[in-house]
Design an enzyme around this catalytic site. Structure first.
Site, PDB file in Angstrom:
ATOM      1  N   LEU A 153       0.851  -1.189   0.000  1.00 37.80           N
ATOM      2  CA  LEU A 153       0.000   0.000   0.000  1.00 37.80           C
ATOM      3  C   LEU A 153       0.889   1.242   0.000  1.00 37.80           C
ATOM      4  CD1 LEU A 153      -2.400  -1.105   2.906  1.00 37.80           C
ATOM      5  CD2 LEU A 153      -2.794  -1.413   0.449  1.00 37.80           C
ATOM      6  N   CYS A 154       0.586   2.188  -0.870  1.00 42.53           N
ATOM      7  CA  CYS A 154       1.374   3.428  -0.957  1.00 42.53           C
ATOM      8  C   CYS A 154       1.261   4.219   0.350  1.00 42.53           C
ATOM      9  CB  CYS A 154       0.873   4.280  -2.114  1.00 42.53           C
ATOM     10  SG  CYS A 154       1.594   5.927  -2.138  1.00 42.53           S
ATOM     11  N   VAL A 155       2.394   4.526   0.949  1.00 41.39           N
ATOM     12  CA  VAL A 155       2.376   5.157   2.281  1.00 41.39           C
ATOM     13  C   VAL A 155       1.714   6.529   2.262  1.00 41.39           C
ATOM     14  CG1 VAL A 155       4.753   6.055   2.064  1.00 41.39           C
ATOM     15  CG2 VAL A 155       3.746   5.787   4.316  1.00 41.39           C
TER      16      VAL A 155
END
Lengths: 128, 102, 130
Positions: free
Chosen positions: C77-79
């Site tokens: 998941l993109c931070v």
């Protein structure tokens, strides 16, 4: 994470295809973010602006009143990240009543008939 | 050095399909998934345009997305081949890159 | 062949996550590798363990988690997208002083570099979005 150096030794041609106007959705900003982060990977990067994507480069954007970041200035800084291949499709500009002078940054114009070949010269297509 | 162009929007709602078709290079193929599958039907307003694209490019449509929309047994354009997900995977391997037109 | 998958939309609203999942299953069945699935923009919502879809509906998050558990698929998941949308793992919880975490099994939070790396190191990158 943002500073990570890529040591995998692979260099690919990556094209970012930008087809949406800025601000109405997050994609224009995120494309730019990805390009900036990707700069650490020393890849062969091309940015292509098609259709409403050409509005991302429009001069005089003032989204501050909406409390949005004015990231249009960042396109001028891409050179410092060794991202120097910015292509704008000529017909997309003309269809929208725009000319090269309306853009915040120097770009290379590409004709619609040559866009397919430009994309086919790449290894990876990231579309936003 | 051909590209698999993936479309997921109905041409009756968005211009994405026409924008993609205008930029195809020699040897490129087009796969219609999700809402784009409606373009594969015969007798639509864009049928003749797609048939002529089909003369120069391979056109595919994703069967489970047709079936989900009740369009599996509707007559389709002769130029369009039907694939399932394993066919989609196969197409992704036989083209050098995949370009999703979002 | 090594595939990397990019998912740009959240679950249930748009078919993108479903299409990405069906593609991944078919690719694995054909003997290919899914080296990474990167969830970006609203796509990070696929990684919340707090979703409770109706029993007669598919459980999108659990399907992805099962793919990680059974096939070792790396779900990232993109931070930055997570921080904006309230998707929090243990580390982010402590770092940002939050009172809970909500990341599902098999997902991890990391930077956009993971997307670039996946694009570089896979044979094909396939994007599913709106």
């Amino acid at each position: 994470m943002e500073d990570e150096e890529y040591t995998g030794g692979i260099e690919k041609k990556i094209i970012y295809v930008n087809r949406r106007a800025p601000h109405g959705t997050v994609y224009a900003l995120e494309s730019l973010e990805t390009v900036l982060i990707g700069a650490a990977f020393d890849q062969d990067v091309t940015m292509l602006f098609l259709d409403d994507g050409v509005f991302q480069l429009k001069k005089d954007q003032a989204p501050e009143a909406l409390e949005f970041k004015n990231f249009s200035k960042t396109y001028r800084a891409l050179e410092m990240y060794d991202v120097e291949k910015l292509f704008v499709e000529q017909e997309s500009l003309a269809e929208r009543g725009l000319a090269q002078d309306d853009l915040v940054v120097d770009v290379e114009l590409v004709a619609r008939k040559d866009v397919g070949a430009l994309i086919n010269d790449q290894d990876v297509v990231l579309s936003f | 050095m051909s590209t698999l162009n993936v479309l997921n929007k109905s041409p009756f709602e968005k211009k994405t399909m026409e924008q993609c078709l205008a930029r195809l290079a020699d040897g490129d193929s087009v796969l219609m998934i999700e809402d784009a599958v409606v373009a594969a039907l015969a007798d639509t307003a864009i049928a003749s345009q797609l048939e002529s694209v089909g003369a120069a490019h391979a056109l595919y449509v994703l069967e489970p997305d047709l079936a989900a929309r009740g369009l599996s047994s509707s007559s389709r354009l002769a130029a369009v081949k039907v694939v399932d997900y394993s066919g989609f995977v196969e197409l992704a391997t036989t083209h050098e890159r995949v370009h999703s037109w979002l | 062949m090594k595939f990397a998958i990019l998912v740009n939309e959240g679950p249930y609203q748009h078919q993108a996550s479903d299409s990405a999942y069906q593609f991944s299953v078919a690719a694995l069945e054909a003997g290919h590798e899914i080296s990474r699935v990167f969830f970006y923009h609203d796509g990070v919502n696929n990684g919340s363990r707090l979703t409770t879809p109706p029993q007669d509906d598919r459980h999108i998050q659990k399907r992805w988690s099962a793919l990680a558990a059974d096939k070792g698929v790396d779900l990232v998941l993109c931070v930055a997208a997570c921080q904006r949308r309230g998707l929090v793992d243990e580390g982010e919880m402590k770092r940002n002083g939050k009172d809970a975490s909500n990341i599902a099994e098999g997902f991890r939070i990391s930077g956009l570099g993971q997307l670039i790396e996946a694009g570089i190191e896979s044979d094909r990158l396939i994007t599913f979005g709106d």
